[in-house]
Write a protein that holds these residues in place. Structure first.
Motif, PDB file in Angstrom:
ATOM      1  N   ALA A 159       0.842  -1.204   0.000  1.00  0.00           N
ATOM      2  CA  ALA A 159       0.000   0.000   0.000  1.00  0.00           C
ATOM      3  C   ALA A 159       0.873   1.248   0.000  1.00  0.00           C
ATOM      4  CB  ALA A 159      -0.941  -0.011   1.204  1.00  0.00           C
ATOM      5  N   ARG A 162      -6.564   2.837  -9.377  1.00  0.00           N
ATOM      6  CA  ARG A 162      -5.755   2.486 -10.534  1.00  0.00           C
ATOM      7  C   ARG A 162      -6.628   2.098 -11.725  1.00  0.00           C
ATOM      8  NH1 ARG A 162      -2.901   3.945  -6.941  1.00  0.00           N
ATOM      9  NH2 ARG A 162      -0.688   3.589  -6.693  1.00  0.00           N
ATOM     10  N   MET A 209       2.463   1.925  -3.238  1.00  0.00           N
ATOM     11  CA  MET A 209       1.495   2.431  -4.216  1.00  0.00           C
ATOM     12  C   MET A 209       1.092   3.878  -3.926  1.00  0.00           C
ATOM     13  SD  MET A 209      -0.922  -0.949  -4.679  1.00  0.00           S
ATOM     14  CE  MET A 209      -2.028  -0.220  -5.900  1.00  0.00           C
ATOM     15  N   GLY A 210       1.586   4.435  -2.821  1.00  0.00           N
ATOM     16  CA  GLY A 210       1.328   5.827  -2.518  1.00  0.00           C
ATOM     17  C   GLY A 210       0.363   6.102  -1.389  1.00  0.00           C
ATOM     18  N   ALA A 211      -0.073   5.063  -0.678  1.00  0.00           N
ATOM     19  CA  ALA A 211      -0.995   5.281   0.441  1.00  0.00           C
ATOM     20  C   ALA A 211      -0.327   6.150   1.499  1.00  0.00           C
ATOM     21  CB  ALA A 211      -1.422   3.944   1.044  1.00  0.00           C
ATOM     22  N   GLN A 271      -8.027   1.054  -1.293  1.00  0.00           N
ATOM     23  CA  GLN A 271      -8.205   2.392  -1.853  1.00  0.00           C
ATOM     24  C   GLN A 271      -7.229   2.635  -3.004  1.00  0.00           C
ATOM     25  OE1 GLN A 271      -8.055   5.522   1.067  1.00  0.00           O
ATOM     26  NE2 GLN A 271      -8.078   7.122  -0.476  1.00  0.00           N
ATOM     27  N   GLU A 272      -5.988   2.214  -2.842  1.00  0.00           N
ATOM     28  CA  GLU A 272      -4.992   2.398  -3.902  1.00  0.00           C
ATOM     29  C   GLU A 272      -5.327   1.554  -5.132  1.00  0.00           C
ATOM     30  OE1 GLU A 272      -2.623   4.701  -4.040  1.00  0.00           O
ATOM     31  OE2 GLU A 272      -3.358   5.399  -2.093  1.00  0.00           O
TER      32      GLU A 272
END
Length: 165
Positions: free
Chosen positions: A60, A119, A63-65, A114-115
């Motif tokens: 997460a 996408r 992925m940028g969380a 959420q990530e």
């Protein structure tokens, strides 16, 4: 050669399905989830969930969380092995209640969900989405820590529950 692709929805559905199975198995153990050994390493179901928190959180975060650095990661300057990370996170949660571990797992898994939802299908199939992901598409990196990995833990927990009944 046509490589397998997954849509963002398929990845999301797979994570949701296997998360439900894992949590159902843990809940079915009741109090035994914190005491009954379910792995060859001697982990309880609570320990398994702690282990999952780390790896789901890493994906997460990659992925940028927006996540705070976990206590078991803070101050680490070396590159621990996977076994070392597992030992660190399991030790961190050793004195925590099962409910606290579930809450932290849910927080990490929700951040990942959420990530994934953010996408596009092309992005979930990209090979440059996480710096340490190598040449694997993002969906494979997610799957390696979730829907391809959790069934092994779910089965071990279900077997332990059946054995102790």
């Amino acid at each position: 050669m046509d490589e397998k692709r997954m849509t963002s929805q398929e990845v999301s559905d797979a994570v949701t399905r296997e998360r439900g199975r894992l949590m159902g198995a843990i809940r079915a153990m009741g109090d035994g989830a914190s005491t009954v050994r379910v792995t060859n390493e001697g982990w309880t179901a609570k320990d398994v969930l702690a282990h999952c928190i780390h790896w789901v959180g890493q994906i997460a975060w990659g992925m940028g969380a927006r996540m705070e650095q976990p206590a078991w990661v803070a101050g680490v300057e070396s590159r621990p092995s996977a076994d070392d990370w597992n030992a660190r996170v399991v030790a961190h949660y050793g004195g925590a209640s099962l409910e606290q571990v579930i809450q932290d797992f849910d927080r990490a898994a929700d951040a990942l969900a959420q990530e994934i939802r953010a996408r596009s299908d092309d992005q979930i199939n990209a090979t440059d989405a996480i710096a340490w992901g190598g040449s694997r598409p993002l969906w494979q990196q997610v799957g390696a820590e979730t829907f391809d990995h959790w069934p092994e833990h779910t089965a071990a927990i279900e077997q332990a529950t059946a054995r102790d009944r």
